[in-house]
Structures are given as C-alpha cells and as structure tokens.
Motif scaffolding. Structure first.
Motif, short mmCIF file in Angstrom:
data_model
loop_
_atom_site.label_atom_id
_atom_site.label_comp_id
_atom_site.label_asym_id
_atom_site.label_seq_id
_atom_site.Cartn_x
_atom_site.Cartn_y
_atom_site.Cartn_z
N VAL A 50 68.86 152.76 32.03
CA VAL A 50 69.22 151.44 31.85
C VAL A 50 70.94 151.75 32.09
O VAL A 50 71.65 152.24 31.45
CB VAL A 50 69.03 150.78 30.58
CG1 VAL A 50 69.78 149.44 30.74
CG2 VAL A 50 67.64 150.55 30.16
N LEU A 62 71.61 144.69 35.40
CA LEU A 62 71.30 145.67 34.70
C LEU A 62 70.45 146.26 35.85
O LEU A 62 69.43 145.71 36.47
CB LEU A 62 70.47 145.67 33.38
CG LEU A 62 71.14 145.67 32.46
CD1 LEU A 62 71.87 144.26 32.11
CD2 LEU A 62 69.95 145.86 31.18
N VAL A 64 67.26 149.33 35.90
CA VAL A 64 66.52 150.12 35.01
C VAL A 64 65.57 151.12 35.90
O VAL A 64 65.14 150.58 36.73
CB VAL A 64 65.63 148.86 34.38
CG1 VAL A 64 64.45 149.90 33.23
CG2 VAL A 64 66.23 148.09 33.48
N LEU A 76 65.95 149.66 26.40
CA LEU A 76 66.07 148.23 27.27
C LEU A 76 66.45 147.11 26.25
O LEU A 76 67.46 146.32 26.50
CB LEU A 76 64.87 147.76 27.99
CG LEU A 76 64.77 146.76 28.56
CD1 LEU A 76 65.78 146.59 29.68
CD2 LEU A 76 63.46 146.41 29.31
N LEU A 80 69.91 144.70 26.27
CA LEU A 80 69.96 143.47 26.55
C LEU A 80 70.57 142.88 25.33
O LEU A 80 71.23 141.66 25.61
CB LEU A 80 68.48 143.09 26.76
CG LEU A 80 67.87 143.61 28.14
CD1 LEU A 80 66.56 143.36 27.86
CD2 LEU A 80 68.39 142.85 29.15
N VAL A 93 67.84 141.77 36.05
CA VAL A 93 67.25 143.12 35.60
C VAL A 93 66.60 143.74 36.94
O VAL A 93 65.74 143.11 37.31
CB VAL A 93 66.27 142.93 34.18
CG1 VAL A 93 65.81 144.54 34.39
CG2 VAL A 93 66.86 142.69 33.17
N LEU A 109 61.77 141.96 27.18
CA LEU A 109 62.18 140.97 28.45
C LEU A 109 62.18 139.48 27.85
O LEU A 109 63.08 138.77 28.08
CB LEU A 109 61.35 141.23 29.55
CG LEU A 109 61.53 142.59 30.04
CD1 LEU A 109 60.57 142.92 31.38
CD2 LEU A 109 62.97 142.79 30.87
N LEU A 123 66.82 135.23 31.93
CA LEU A 123 66.72 136.58 32.49
C LEU A 123 65.94 136.44 33.71
O LEU A 123 64.70 135.81 33.75
CB LEU A 123 65.84 137.43 31.31
CG LEU A 123 65.63 138.73 31.91
CD1 LEU A 123 65.91 139.88 30.51
CD2 LEU A 123 64.48 139.14 32.20
#
Length: 167
Positions: A50, A62, A64, A76, A80, A93, A109, A123
C-alpha cells in the motif's frame, strides 16, 4: 475418485477448494509516498503493498498492489485509519494492482468509507479489475463504494463534489 463425491457417485454437497484467478500483475503507477508492506520483523510478505500517492487537504490517493485477504487486510486497514486520523476523508484507492480481494478486504474498505462519511467524505475505488468488480456486484457494495475507470476520474469526481458543496 472425486473428493466431493460419496461412493456410488452421490455428491457430498461440499464445494471443491477455493480457486483464485490471477491475471497479469502489474504494479500501479505511483508517485512518491509512504509504502506500507505486510509482514513482520522487517520481512515483507509477498501479499500486499500500500502506497500513499497523494495526501493533500481532505484528499488522499492510495495505490494498492497484491492480494487483500485475511492475512493482509490489516495493512490496508491501518493505512486507511492513519489517513482518516490525519484528516483525509476523501479517499481514492487505486485498485488496478489488486489481483484478489476477499470479504476481509471488503470489510476494511467499508469501514474506511463509513469513517470518512462521518466527516462528509467517502471512499472511491479506481481501476477495479473485472474479478473485483464482480465481487462488488455480487455483494451489492457497488451501490456503496463508487468505482471509477482510473484515479484521474475519481479525483475529478471528488473535486467536483467539493466544488458543489463549497462554491
């Protein structure tokens, strides 16, 4: 004999082993930023990387790369949470480098999305591969987690929402 069949050809009702589809794994294009890798004692696991690509005002991006599962989701989740604690509530993301994501990853998430929402943020996912897109469809999370073709589209959406909210 097939392990999922009883003698006489009857099915046991159990499914076979979980299969993962792995596509061509390419690293997402990332800028300079903090990289958090899963593992302990300085030994990164091959599972997840990440990278904070951008963190300015409320927006953070971010990247990933790898697999998000029971063993790597905390990497993760931690990244976050740290962004949320630093005041970044508009999260993008980049999922283009994610080859696998299970329910644990989805939970990370959703938790981040909910925390961001408490502060008027959200998000957003970018570059979601077909396998993960299908997972979002099956789980119904496509309604909650906005998905964009790429990071630039997601960032544009964040900025247009901010402009509408604060002209």
């Amino acid at each position: 004999m097939n392990e999922n069949r009883k003698p006489g050809g009857r099915s046991t009702g159990r499914r076979g082993p979980l299969l993962r589809c792995r596509g061509t794994e390419t690293e997402p294009a990332v800028g300079s930023g903090d990289t958090v890798e899963s593992g302990s004692a300085g030994e990164p696991l091959p599972g997840l990387r990440v990278t904070v690509v951008q963190a300015h005002d409320e927006l953070a991006v971010l990247a990933v790369w790898g697999e998000i599962d029971l063993h790597t989701a905390d990497t993760l989740r931690t990244a976050l949470r740290e962004l949320d604690a630093a005041g970044h509530h508009q999260l993008v993301v980049d999922f283009s480098g994610v080859s696998f994501c299970d329910a644990t990853g989805l939970g990370a998430l959703v938790a981040a999305h909910n925390r961001a929402g408490e502060h008027g943020g959200a998000l957003r996912l970018a570059g979601v591969r077909p396998a993960q897109r299908r997972l979002l469809q099956i789980s119904g999370l496509y309604r909650t987690l906005a998905s964009h073709e790429n990071v630039a589209d997601a960032v544009t959406q964040v900025r247009s929402v901010a402009t509408k909210a604060f002209p």
